[in-house]
Scaffold this active site. Sequence first.
Site, mmCIF file in Angstrom:
data_model
loop_
_atom_site.group_PDB
_atom_site.id
_atom_site.type_symbol
_atom_site.label_atom_id
_atom_site.label_comp_id
_atom_site.label_asym_id
_atom_site.label_seq_id
_atom_site.Cartn_x
_atom_site.Cartn_y
_atom_site.Cartn_z
ATOM 1 N N ALA A 53 0.812 -1.188 0.062
ATOM 2 C CA ALA A 53 -0.116 0.013 -0.008
ATOM 3 C C ALA A 53 0.826 1.169 -0.158
ATOM 4 O O ALA A 53 0.289 2.471 -0.224
ATOM 5 C CB ALA A 53 -0.949 -0.021 1.166
ATOM 6 N N GLN B 260 -6.190 -0.946 2.113
ATOM 7 C CA GLN B 260 -5.877 -0.274 3.378
ATOM 8 C C GLN B 260 -6.732 0.794 3.692
ATOM 9 O O GLN B 260 -6.860 1.613 2.659
ATOM 10 C CB GLN B 260 -4.260 -0.045 3.789
ATOM 11 C CG GLN B 260 -4.023 0.540 4.663
ATOM 12 C CD GLN B 260 -2.477 0.531 5.070
ATOM 13 O OE1 GLN B 260 -1.946 -0.226 4.366
ATOM 14 N NE2 GLN B 260 -1.994 1.212 5.938
ATOM 15 N N GLY C 82 0.943 3.073 7.489
ATOM 16 C CA GLY C 82 1.671 2.189 8.318
ATOM 17 C C GLY C 82 1.428 0.622 7.934
ATOM 18 O O GLY C 82 0.486 0.082 7.754
ATOM 19 N N GLY D 28 15.783 -1.165 10.763
ATOM 20 C CA GLY D 28 15.625 -1.590 11.879
ATOM 21 C C GLY D 28 16.537 -2.628 12.411
ATOM 22 O O GLY D 28 16.708 -3.804 11.748
ATOM 23 N N ASN E 291 16.144 -6.046 10.230
ATOM 24 C CA ASN E 291 14.911 -6.729 10.135
ATOM 25 C C ASN E 291 14.606 -6.750 8.668
ATOM 26 O O ASN E 291 14.766 -5.808 7.829
ATOM 27 C CB ASN E 291 13.714 -5.723 10.661
ATOM 28 C CG ASN E 291 12.255 -6.272 10.213
ATOM 29 O OD1 ASN E 291 12.197 -6.952 9.740
ATOM 30 N ND2 ASN E 291 11.480 -5.509 10.989
ATOM 31 N N HIS F 154 16.752 6.734 -32.646
ATOM 32 C CA HIS F 154 18.011 6.957 -33.153
ATOM 33 C C HIS F 154 19.283 7.837 -32.634
ATOM 34 O O HIS F 154 18.751 8.566 -32.023
ATOM 35 C CB HIS F 154 18.169 7.236 -34.702
ATOM 36 C CG HIS F 154 16.719 8.016 -34.919
ATOM 37 N ND1 HIS F 154 16.058 8.231 -35.935
ATOM 38 C CD2 HIS F 154 16.421 9.019 -33.870
ATOM 39 C CE1 HIS F 154 15.452 9.310 -36.001
ATOM 40 N NE2 HIS F 154 15.436 9.887 -34.865
ATOM 41 N N ALA G 66 14.518 20.956 -27.703
ATOM 42 C CA ALA G 66 16.081 20.713 -28.321
ATOM 43 C C ALA G 66 17.217 21.319 -27.754
ATOM 44 O O ALA G 66 16.816 22.464 -27.174
ATOM 45 C CB ALA G 66 15.644 21.103 -29.607
#
Length: 411
Positions: free
Chosen positions: A8, A74, A79, A130, A156, A306, A382
Amino acid sequence: MDALILCAGKGERLKPLTENRPKPMIPIAGKPILQHIIDKIEDLVDNIYLIVKHKKENIIEHFKDHPKVKFLEQGKIDGTGEAVLTAKNHIGDEFLVINGDIVFEDTLEQFLKYKYAIAVKEVSDPKNFGVVVLDDKNNVIEIQEKPENPKSNLINAGIYKFDRKIFELIEKTEISKRGERELTDAIKLLIKEENVKGIKLNGYWNDVGRPWDVLEANKYFLDKIKTYISGKVEENVIIKGNVIIEKGAVIKANSVIEGPAIIKKGSIVGPLAYIRPYTVLMENTFVGNSSEIKSSIIMKNTKIPHLSYVGDSIIGENCNFGCNTITANLRFDDKPVKVNIKGKRVESVRKLGVIMGDNVKTGIQVSFMPGVKVGSNCWIGASCLIDRDIESDVFVYKKDELTFKKLKNKN
């Protein structure tokens, strides 16, 4: 047993790549990050719940026909804890939870042995992660959030095994200062009451949080491919190394393909194009006459017709490069390229080109300096030298004053 994959988030550090797609849908070695995860776990679980929110249509459209995949959206609170809580009324008694922005090599079968477990990975510099501290029986005894003085070099790794008790603990946690409900807060409560096993992951693991992480993971998985050619290859094409050319792709005459590389269906390469190692051309891309692509990901429907060079770059969908568009990827002093990430100037890697969103058009003779980010829906006129980031929906051009002087009649 079920699995829950957290998909999410907005992926702020990966903008502009995440402006039009969720982070788990960024392609690595020819398929989305999320597809890599599902491929690893689909034989281990009965159901796979994807928690979606940001640009959810991308995920739903891609996986809607997968027999084990289900989608849960969610709510307003962000979170990882809130994402897990979203599945409370749907998921079984025991389940895996996996962050949707990681890629990894190890099998997850060992997680099935334990009621509670967290994947940990040994890294050289754990300060930005973590940090997990284990006892002599590999039980988790502490989690430190991005500590200045880490107590271990284990981090973690974003893979967990829980039972339904985790929902009760998440509901006990408070909303964090950044307005999110954090899964790690619930895990800190869990380790006070239960033995939570720290399982060390073997092999490759990458928390894909920054553009150069995408390119690094792309290289790792491309090194694993084997040659498979089912597309059309015209005369005088040179193919070296392991290369996948899917059915419906066309490699035109006198082109050179150096693997590892993947060229997806509907793509056209050449004539006289040069595809160098660690390149992925996604579906319906076009790399034309005398263009060179190196160590880059070119997303769907993008055209580099090209006389252009793209190196160590990620180019979004539906882009169109004018003739002689060039990406610089190396500083004169050979130091790491600096990139703006969430308002901070950070060092990346030695070679990094442009990070470009979707629907960008360049005129002829446009050049990009190393590490520049270009937002979606931009037009670049350009002969521009782009030496700074460009926000989305911007037209960049320069005005040259031309002088016209009448020649005297020589007759």
